[in-house]
Design a protein around this motif. Structure first.
Motif: not given
Length: 276
Positions: A229-232, A186-192, A220-227, A272-276
């Motif tokens: 995901l790792e916070r989760l 129910g939340g935001p897209h975290l990235g592929g 910066s986009e790569y770094t934000r996504k990685r950080e 939630v895991v969805l096909p890309r």
């Protein structure tokens, strides 16, 4: 297939091509190296003319050298000469620099695209090295070069993905979910990510960025996504195509270690895991 490996010795140059190249080097003198289409021919590019068909030989020399183009020799100057490779006892510019110098003199989009694509599909070099040289030479403002680069990057990603599949298979890693998007419920897209092991909350991401003008923003986009995901609690393993090509066993060990360490970490947030 890369024809410049130690296990595939190069055949002698045809006499006329060899003579022309050696005359060019005699004219250029010490510190020079063959570049452009002539260099790609020596690197055994199928999409470059064979040595016997090369009419003009580009020679790369330090900018401070006093040397003029003459006859079939064209002088290309550079402030920072690369380290040459030796092919057929001749000093030759490495593939990325030779490509850049060749593309600078070409206007045919088809030829440019074939040369750039072969550099990657033939195993000569990584896409990022090619794009870095094109950017240095300010060639990414030419529409036909930009189109060729897009094809080059697509080819490079495809090859890297194939190597990632091969790594999982050859080193008997557990089968991941391939090419998926991650979201919070129910939340935001975290990235592929390119591969994801949900039971261990481990993700692999291929870094196929190329050094263009917008590279800082993309990184910066790569770094934000990685950080994020790792916070989760999701472990993100970053792999470059070059590492996959040159040290696949080491990358497999990194992934296996991350999978084995999962039991020692706090459980990750549910995603939630969805096909890309």
């Amino acid at each position: 297939m890369n024809h410049n490996t130690p296990n595939a010795p190069l055949s002698p140059l045809p006499h006329t091509g060899e003579a022309r190249f050696r005359e060019a080097m005699a004219h250029a003198g010490p510190g020079a190296m063959i570049t452009g289409l002539a260099a790609l021919s020596l690197h055994r590019f199928a999409s470059a003319p064979p040595p016997v068909m090369i009419d003009r030989v580009d020679v790369l020399v330090p900018r401070t050298r006093r040397l003029r183009s003459t006859g079939h020799v064209r002088v290309v100057r550079t402030a920072e000469p690369p380290q040459p490779v030796e092919l057929d006892a001749l000093p030759v510019a490495p593939v990325p620099r030779a490509l850049s110098d060749a593309v600078a003199a070409l206007s045919d989009p088809g030829v440019v695209r074939r040369l750039l694509t072969e550099a990657v599909s033939g195993g000569h070099c990584e896409p990022a090295a090619v794009v870095r040289e094109l950017n240095r030479a300010r060639l990414l403002t030419r529409p036909h070069v930009v189109d060729a680069v897009d094809a080059l990057l697509a080819e490079g990603r495809s090859i890297a993905e194939d190597r990632l599949y091969a790594m999982v298979r050859e080193f008997a890693l557990p089968d991941p979910l391939w090419n998926v998007d991650l979201r919070l419920p129910g939340g935001p897209h975290l990235g592929g990510v390119d591969a994801y092991w949900p039971d261990q909350s481990v993700a692999v991401e291929l870094d196929t960025r190329a050094p263009r003008q917008d590279d800082d923003a993309l990184w910066s986009e790569y770094t934000r996504k990685r950080e994020h995901l790792e916070r989760l609690g999701i472990t993100v393993v970053h792999i470059t195509p070059r590492k996959l090509r040159e040290a696949m066993d080491q990358q497999a060990t990194v992934v296996r270690t991350a999978l084995m360490a999962a039991s020692d970490r706090q459980p990750a947030a549910y995603v939630v895991v969805l096909p890309r």
